[in-house]
Enzyme design. Structure first.
Site, short mmCIF file in Angstrom:
data_model
loop_
_atom_site.label_atom_id
_atom_site.label_comp_id
_atom_site.label_asym_id
_atom_site.label_seq_id
_atom_site.Cartn_x
_atom_site.Cartn_y
_atom_site.Cartn_z
N SER A 62 5.03 27.28 14.98
CA SER A 62 4.79 26.55 15.84
C SER A 62 3.85 27.53 16.44
O SER A 62 3.80 28.74 16.52
CB SER A 62 5.94 26.52 16.62
OG SER A 62 5.33 26.84 18.07
N LYS A 73 -6.61 -2.61 -5.01
CA LYS A 73 -6.36 -1.07 -5.89
C LYS A 73 -6.14 -0.09 -4.47
O LYS A 73 -5.84 1.14 -5.40
CB LYS A 73 -7.75 -0.97 -6.43
CG LYS A 73 -8.08 -2.33 -7.36
CD LYS A 73 -9.58 -1.85 -7.83
CE LYS A 73 -9.41 -3.11 -9.16
NZ LYS A 73 -8.66 -4.16 -8.10
N ASN A 116 -12.73 -10.85 -14.27
CA ASN A 116 -11.33 -11.21 -13.80
C ASN A 116 -10.12 -10.57 -15.25
O ASN A 116 -9.28 -10.19 -14.75
CB ASN A 116 -11.71 -12.81 -13.95
CG ASN A 116 -13.00 -12.91 -12.79
OD1 ASN A 116 -13.09 -12.48 -12.37
ND2 ASN A 116 -12.54 -14.68 -12.75
N LYS A 143 10.26 29.16 15.93
CA LYS A 143 10.78 28.09 14.89
C LYS A 143 9.56 27.96 13.43
O LYS A 143 8.86 28.89 13.24
CB LYS A 143 9.67 27.31 15.62
CG LYS A 143 9.84 26.47 16.86
CD LYS A 143 10.69 25.13 17.29
CE LYS A 143 9.79 24.52 17.08
NZ LYS A 143 10.89 22.67 16.37
N THR A 174 30.63 10.59 7.06
CA THR A 174 30.54 8.59 6.76
C THR A 174 30.30 8.74 8.54
O THR A 174 30.94 9.81 9.31
CB THR A 174 31.45 8.40 6.27
OG1 THR A 174 32.81 8.48 7.35
CG2 THR A 174 31.64 8.18 4.90
N HIS A 175 29.14 7.87 8.74
CA HIS A 175 29.10 8.12 10.18
C HIS A 175 28.37 9.43 10.48
O HIS A 175 28.05 9.93 11.85
CB HIS A 175 29.96 7.64 11.07
CG HIS A 175 30.84 6.10 10.74
ND1 HIS A 175 30.03 5.21 10.54
CD2 HIS A 175 31.31 5.73 10.00
CE1 HIS A 175 30.95 4.11 10.14
NE2 HIS A 175 31.63 4.51 9.66
N TYR A 235 -7.87 -16.22 -10.20
CA TYR A 235 -8.71 -15.32 -9.79
C TYR A 235 -9.46 -15.39 -7.76
O TYR A 235 -10.18 -16.25 -7.90
CB TYR A 235 -10.02 -14.48 -10.57
CG TYR A 235 -10.06 -12.96 -9.72
CD1 TYR A 235 -9.98 -12.05 -9.62
CD2 TYR A 235 -11.57 -13.36 -8.88
CE1 TYR A 235 -9.71 -10.98 -9.19
CE2 TYR A 235 -12.22 -12.04 -7.97
CZ TYR A 235 -11.42 -11.05 -8.34
OH TYR A 235 -12.17 -9.98 -8.27
N GLU A 279 10.07 16.88 6.61
CA GLU A 279 9.14 15.83 7.31
C GLU A 279 8.25 14.74 6.80
O GLU A 279 8.72 13.41 7.04
CB GLU A 279 9.37 16.16 8.40
CG GLU A 279 9.92 17.08 9.43
CD GLU A 279 9.43 17.84 10.54
OE1 GLU A 279 9.63 17.11 11.22
OE2 GLU A 279 8.99 19.09 10.25
N SER A 317 -16.99 -2.58 -4.21
CA SER A 317 -15.20 -1.60 -4.89
C SER A 317 -15.76 0.09 -5.29
O SER A 317 -14.68 0.15 -5.98
CB SER A 317 -14.01 -2.40 -5.93
OG SER A 317 -15.06 -3.37 -6.45
N1 ARG Z 1 -14.49 -5.74 -8.47
C1 ARG Z 1 -13.84 -6.68 -8.99
C2 ARG Z 1 -12.25 -6.25 -8.93
O1 ARG Z 1 -12.08 -6.05 -8.66
C3 ARG Z 1 -13.87 -7.10 -9.98
C4 ARG Z 1 -13.14 -8.98 -10.32
C5 ARG Z 1 -14.64 -9.79 -9.83
N2 ARG Z 1 -14.40 -11.20 -10.24
C6 ARG Z 1 -15.00 -11.64 -10.19
N3 ARG Z 1 -15.08 -13.36 -9.95
N4 ARG Z 1 -16.33 -11.84 -8.39
O2 ARG Z 1 -11.78 -7.83 -8.28
#
Ligand code: ARG
Length: 461
Positions: free
Chosen positions: A280, A328, A113, A286, A158-159, A320, A293, A26
């Site tokens: 355009s 993320k 975690n 245009k 309205t509408h 976890y 938009e 990650s």
């Molecule tokens: N990169 C992991 C996450 O975003 C960190 C936690 C990893 N924990 C584990 N038990 N492998 O969740």
């Protein structure tokens, strides 16, 4: 630790393939959490030392090492490694390279975690504060525009059919209210974001004599997640934040839709500054409202992130699971998109050119004051339902004649109701209609003025 050996690989017999390494890593996106990760680690190390779990000397070494790493990251000198999976292990490895055994002691009484849950909460807390600031800047721009148009009459719809005349300032202030609720929601969400998960360790807590209150205090958390299993697995706060973001985008999308319509020459109510539009490549005439938009379009993407997070959580057993790593990217994109949209909106509102004459003539078409005629009759004792019927017939007649209600002779109006007298013409004007709605929340200019004043006080202007 050699570079190709994983931090956790003690019990493994074969290395992961390149594909699995890439699939599970990650760091490409969570390196964005580095500042928060370091902040969390500094507080954790200070607490470990205060509790006698690590030595004072180790704490000082950790602090110096982390400060150096922070500088390296800020100066783009830090070398991120996919093999080291994520932001946490990248920083820990570098710390160990820099300070040796003290670096290896940082992870005492902690797990990735509870560490990652802390990082996201710190990130979101800072994001919420910035977003509230940006909403207020946009509200500021809305107020400026509304103040200039307290007396500008437009048709209220309205509408999407002409309904009643309203003040353009009043229309704009409707969005102020939406944004005010958005700030309320974010403020409420922030309380649940601002709780400390650290100390939960992997899931069950830790056998070391930690002091969670101290860590919470050092990091500015309002409270502590009370259950270790919940602390590491909870992402409600992220979902709540996303829901807040979806609603903000929904409000901005509605406003965008109106701008797009009003810019269409068939409406012609407003022009947007050229810097928010494009031309355009084929049609020379245009001027396209690209920015509103795109705001409308990006709302779909933010809603998508909310659904992604809800779906991510829906079948997760405690505690976890690696699924959570997927929280993320939607969150980051939500924050980035929302902030950019708010910034652009605050600027765009300063570049709205209004055509009051066009708004006014549009309000004159479509019998916007028909309700006022019905109310007039009701005030003379005719039950509202009967008045409604009388006015409907009057409108039908006016439509056949091709004239507006206030263009019809008094003698003709009286054929529909003898109760109608010459004072009706004041009632049937746009200003008369608008000015009569003078209770709190109504469109009468004096009330719009009062609403703007109240809004300024709320914004502490
Ligand atoms: N990169 C992991 C996450 O975003 C960190 C936690 C990893 N924990 C584990 N038990 N492998 O969740």
């Amino acid at each position: 630790m050699e570079n190709n050996k994983k931090t956790w690989s003690g019990r493994f017999n074969e290395p992961v393939s390149e594909l699995v390494e890439r699939y599970t890593a990650s760091v490409s996106f969570d390196q964005r959490l580095a500042e928060y990760d370091i902040q969390g680690s500094l507080a954790h190390a200070q607490m470990l030392s205060a509790q006698g779990i690590i030595s004072h000397a180790d704490w000082i070494a950790i602090e110096q090492g982390l400060n150096q790493i922070r500088d390296e990251i800020r100066n783009n000198q830090f070398i991120w490694s996919q093999a080291l999976e994520d932001v946490h292990l990248n920083i820990e490895k570098r710390l160990t390279t820099l300070i040796g055994d003290a670096g290896k002691r940082l992870h005492t009484a902690r797990s990735r975690n509870d560490q990652v849950a802390t990082d996201i909460r710190l990130f979101l807390r800072a994001s919420i504060d910035e977003i509230i600031h940006l909403i207020k800047a946009m509200q500021h721009a809305l107020l400026d525009l509304a103040e200039q148009h307290i007396h500008t009459v437009m048709p209220g719809f309205t509408h999407l059919q002409v309904a009643q005349p309203i003040s353009f300032g009043h229309h704009l202030m409707a969005y102020f209210e939406m944004l005010k609720r958005d700030i309320g929601r974010l403020t409420d969400c922030r309380k649940r974001v601002n709780q400390l998960p650290l100390g939960a360790a992997a899931l069950a807590g830790t056998s070391y004599p930690i002091n969670r209150e101290l860590v919470a205090e050092l990091l500015g958390f309002e409270g502590i997640c009370e259950n270790s299993l919940d602390a590491v697995s909870d992402r409600d706060f992220a979902i709540e934040f996303s829901a807040c973001a979806s609603l903000i985008m929904t409000h901005l999308s509605r406003m965008s839709e109106e701008f797009i319509l009003w810019m269409n020459p068939s409406f012609g109510f407003i022009q947007l500054a050229d810097r928010f539009c494009t031309g355009s490549s084929i049609m020379p005439q245009k001027k396209n409202p690209d920015v509103p938009e795109l705001v409308r379009g990006k709302t779909g993407r933010i809603n998508g992130h909310l659904v992604a997070l809800l779906t991510l959580m829906k079948a997760q057993p405690l505690a976890y699971n690696k699924d959570n790593q997927e929280d993320k990217e939607p969150l980051f994109d939500t924050v980035d998109t929302l902030m950019d949209t708010l910034r652009i909106y605050a600027d765009m509102l300063t570049g709205v050119h209004v055509n009051p004459e066009v708004m006014r003539s549009s309000a004159l078409r479509g019998y916007a004051t028909a309700t006022d005629l019905a109310d007039y009759l009701t005030k003379k004792g005719i039950p509202f339902r009967d008045a409604h019927e009388i006015v409907a017939q009057t409108v039908q007649y006016a439509e056949q004649k091709g004239s507006d209600l206030n263009e019809i002779e008094l003698s003709e109006l009286q054929k529909f109701s003898p109760q109608i007298e010459s004072d009706i013409f004041a009632v049937l004007t746009l200003e008369g209609s608008m000015g009569s709605r003078k209770h709190i929340g109504g469109t009468a200019p004096e009330q719009v003025q009062a609403a703007i004043q109240k809004a300024k006080e709320w914004l502490e202007l």
